[in-house]
Design an enzyme around this catalytic site. Sequence first.
Site, PDB file in Angstrom:
ATOM      1  N   GLU A   1      -1.754  94.623 -37.683  1.00 10.62           N
ATOM      2  CA  GLU A   1      -2.956  93.886 -38.066  1.00 10.62           C
ATOM      3  C   GLU A   1      -3.648  94.603 -39.230  1.00 10.62           C
ATOM      4  O   GLU A   1      -4.869  94.641 -39.318  1.00 10.62           O
ATOM      5  CB  GLU A   1      -3.894  93.808 -36.864  1.00 10.62           C
TER       6      GLU A   1
ATOM      7  N   LYS B   1      -4.804  85.988 -35.253  1.00 11.27           N
ATOM      8  CA  LYS B   1      -5.620  86.402 -34.113  1.00 11.27           C
ATOM      9  C   LYS B   1      -6.986  85.749 -34.228  1.00 11.27           C
ATOM     10  O   LYS B   1      -7.581  85.718 -35.302  1.00 11.27           O
ATOM     11  CB  LYS B   1      -5.785  87.919 -34.082  1.00 11.27           C
TER      12      LYS B   1
ATOM     13  N   ASP C   1      -8.446  87.913 -29.324  1.00 10.79           N
ATOM     14  CA  ASP C   1      -9.078  89.196 -29.025  1.00 10.79           C
ATOM     15  C   ASP C   1     -10.441  88.904 -28.417  1.00 10.79           C
ATOM     16  O   ASP C   1     -11.318  88.345 -29.069  1.00 10.79           O
ATOM     17  CB  ASP C   1      -9.223  90.025 -30.299  1.00 10.79           C
TER      18      ASP C   1
ATOM     19  N   GLU D   1      -5.906  90.071 -26.037  1.00  8.61           N
ATOM     20  CA  GLU D   1      -6.326  91.459 -26.247  1.00  8.61           C
ATOM     21  C   GLU D   1      -7.632  91.779 -25.514  1.00  8.61           C
ATOM     22  O   GLU D   1      -8.618  91.066 -25.661  1.00  8.61           O
ATOM     23  CB  GLU D   1      -6.498  91.711 -27.751  1.00  8.61           C
TER      24      GLU D   1
ATOM     25  N   LYS E   1      -4.286 102.760 -32.943  1.00  8.53           N
ATOM     26  CA  LYS E   1      -5.291 102.901 -34.007  1.00  8.53           C
ATOM     27  C   LYS E   1      -5.472 104.380 -34.302  1.00  8.53           C
ATOM     28  O   LYS E   1      -5.852 105.156 -33.418  1.00  8.53           O
ATOM     29  CB  LYS E   1      -6.616 102.264 -33.589  1.00  8.53           C
TER      30      LYS E   1
ATOM     31  N   HIS F   1     -17.482  88.199 -40.674  1.00  8.07           N
ATOM     32  CA  HIS F   1     -16.367  88.428 -39.754  1.00  8.07           C
ATOM     33  C   HIS F   1     -16.957  88.583 -38.356  1.00  8.07           C
ATOM     34  O   HIS F   1     -17.564  89.596 -38.026  1.00  8.07           O
ATOM     35  CB  HIS F   1     -15.606  89.687 -40.175  1.00  8.07           C
TER      36      HIS F   1
ATOM     37  N   ASP G   1      -6.797  97.642 -25.850  1.00 14.06           N
ATOM     38  CA  ASP G   1      -7.276  98.114 -27.147  1.00 14.06           C
ATOM     39  C   ASP G   1      -8.421  99.094 -26.952  1.00 14.06           C
ATOM     40  O   ASP G   1      -8.238 100.300 -27.010  1.00 14.06           O
ATOM     41  CB  ASP G   1      -7.697  96.932 -28.015  1.00 14.06           C
TER      42      ASP G   1
ATOM     43  N   LYS H   1     -10.883  85.814 -32.916  1.00 12.56           N
ATOM     44  CA  LYS H   1     -11.923  86.609 -32.273  1.00 12.56           C
ATOM     45  C   LYS H   1     -12.768  85.679 -31.405  1.00 12.56           C
ATOM     46  O   LYS H   1     -13.439  84.779 -31.914  1.00 12.56           O
ATOM     47  CB  LYS H   1     -12.797  87.289 -33.321  1.00 12.56           C
TER      48      LYS H   1
END
Length: 380
Positions: free
Chosen positions: A325, A165, A196, A222, A271, A20, A247, A167
Site C-alpha cells: 500500500e 482499499k 480498513d 483490516e 510498517k 483523506h 494492523d 476507509k
Amino acid sequence: MISIERLDTCLVDLPTIRPHKLAMHTLQRQTLVLLRLTCSDGSQGLGEATTIGGLAYAGESPESIKTNLDTYLAPLVIGQDADNLNAVMQRVERSVRANTFAKSALETALLDAQGQRRGLGLAELLGGRVQQGLEVAWTLASGDTAKDVAEAERMLELRRHRHFKLKIGAAEPARDIAHVVAIKRALGDRASVRVDVNQAWSEGVALRACQALADAGVELIEQPVPRHDVQALARVSARSPAPVMADEAIESLPDAFALARAGAAPVFALKIAKTGGPRAVLKVAHLAQAAGIGLYGGTMLEGSIGTLASAHAFATLERLDWHSELFGPLLLTEDILVEPPTYRDFQLLLPQGPGLGVSLDEDRLAHFRRDRSSLAVATA
C-alpha cells in the site's frame, strides 16, 4: 572508524490531493519529519518519520518525533561507529523506550549513509532484492461513493492500481457496508476491494459486518476491532469468511509474536515506522512467515523517502501475499526529491542507486520545511 557526526531534522508540510478520511481523522495535509545524518567522512543518509493525523492515530506526533530525535537520540548516537548499525540501534534501544517512528527514521538514515559509502542499494544491505517492483493498492477515502468509483476507474485506466482499499468505520456500519458494496459492484472482477476499519467496530458489529462484506466480494478486512483486544480479533478472524488483517495491533515484535501465538489474524500489515525501521520490520515479517501468516506491505502515508525505505525492505521478501500500500507520495501534490518514485504498470519500481537511491531537491525542501531555515541539531 567512520563516526556519526551530525543530525539535522526539520518538519516538512506537504499538501494532499484531496481530504483523506479515516475512522479517527481526516487528513488535509501531511507532515514529514526529515532526518539528515552526516558522518565523519562526509557521507550522508536520509530518514523520514511520518504519522497520520498528529496524535489521532498513534502516540507520536511530528513535533514529538523531532524533539525526541534532537534531544534524546542525537546525543546517544553522535560519535558512534556509523558502520555498526547493531551497536548504534542497541544503544538507542537501551535508553529510549517505544518511539519507533523516530527510531525508524534513524535506522533508515544509517542504512542510506552506509549504502552511499559502499555503493550498495538499501535492499542489498538488507540481504538483496528479490523483487524489482511492488504492486501497490490505492485507498479510496473521499467518503463519496460516486467520487470513489470514478477515482478507481481512473486508476484502472492509467494502469496505476487494481487493488483498492476503502476507509470505513466513521459512519454507521450499515451505511459503510452499502458504500463498499456499491463500489465493489461497480468495479466487478476488474479490481479487488479491501476495507480498513481502523479499530472502529465492537466485536458484535464486526461479526455481522464481516459476513456482509465477504458476501459482497470484499477480499480483506483490516483491523475491525480495537488493537488491544487480541481475543476479540481472534474470534472475529475465526468466523469471518474474508481474511482479517492485524494492523494497529502490531506495534512491536512482541505484539506480533502474541498475535501469532493467539492465531488472532491470518494476515499481518508490515510498517517500518511502527516496528522501528527497515531491519526491524523484517523481524516481524520473518516471524509471520514462520507462523504461516500472510504479509501486506503497509504505509503510514509516508512521503517518498519513507515509502522507498519500506519498499527496499519489502523487496527482500520472497513474496507479499497481499501486495503493498505504498502510495503515500501519490497522495501528495508536491515532492522534495529530484526524481519522485516511479509508479508504472500497477507497481512501485525500486531505485537502482546506492542507499535509498534518492537525492533531495534542496530548493523545494527549503520552500516546504516549516521553519524555512537551516536547523543544526547537533555536532560532534
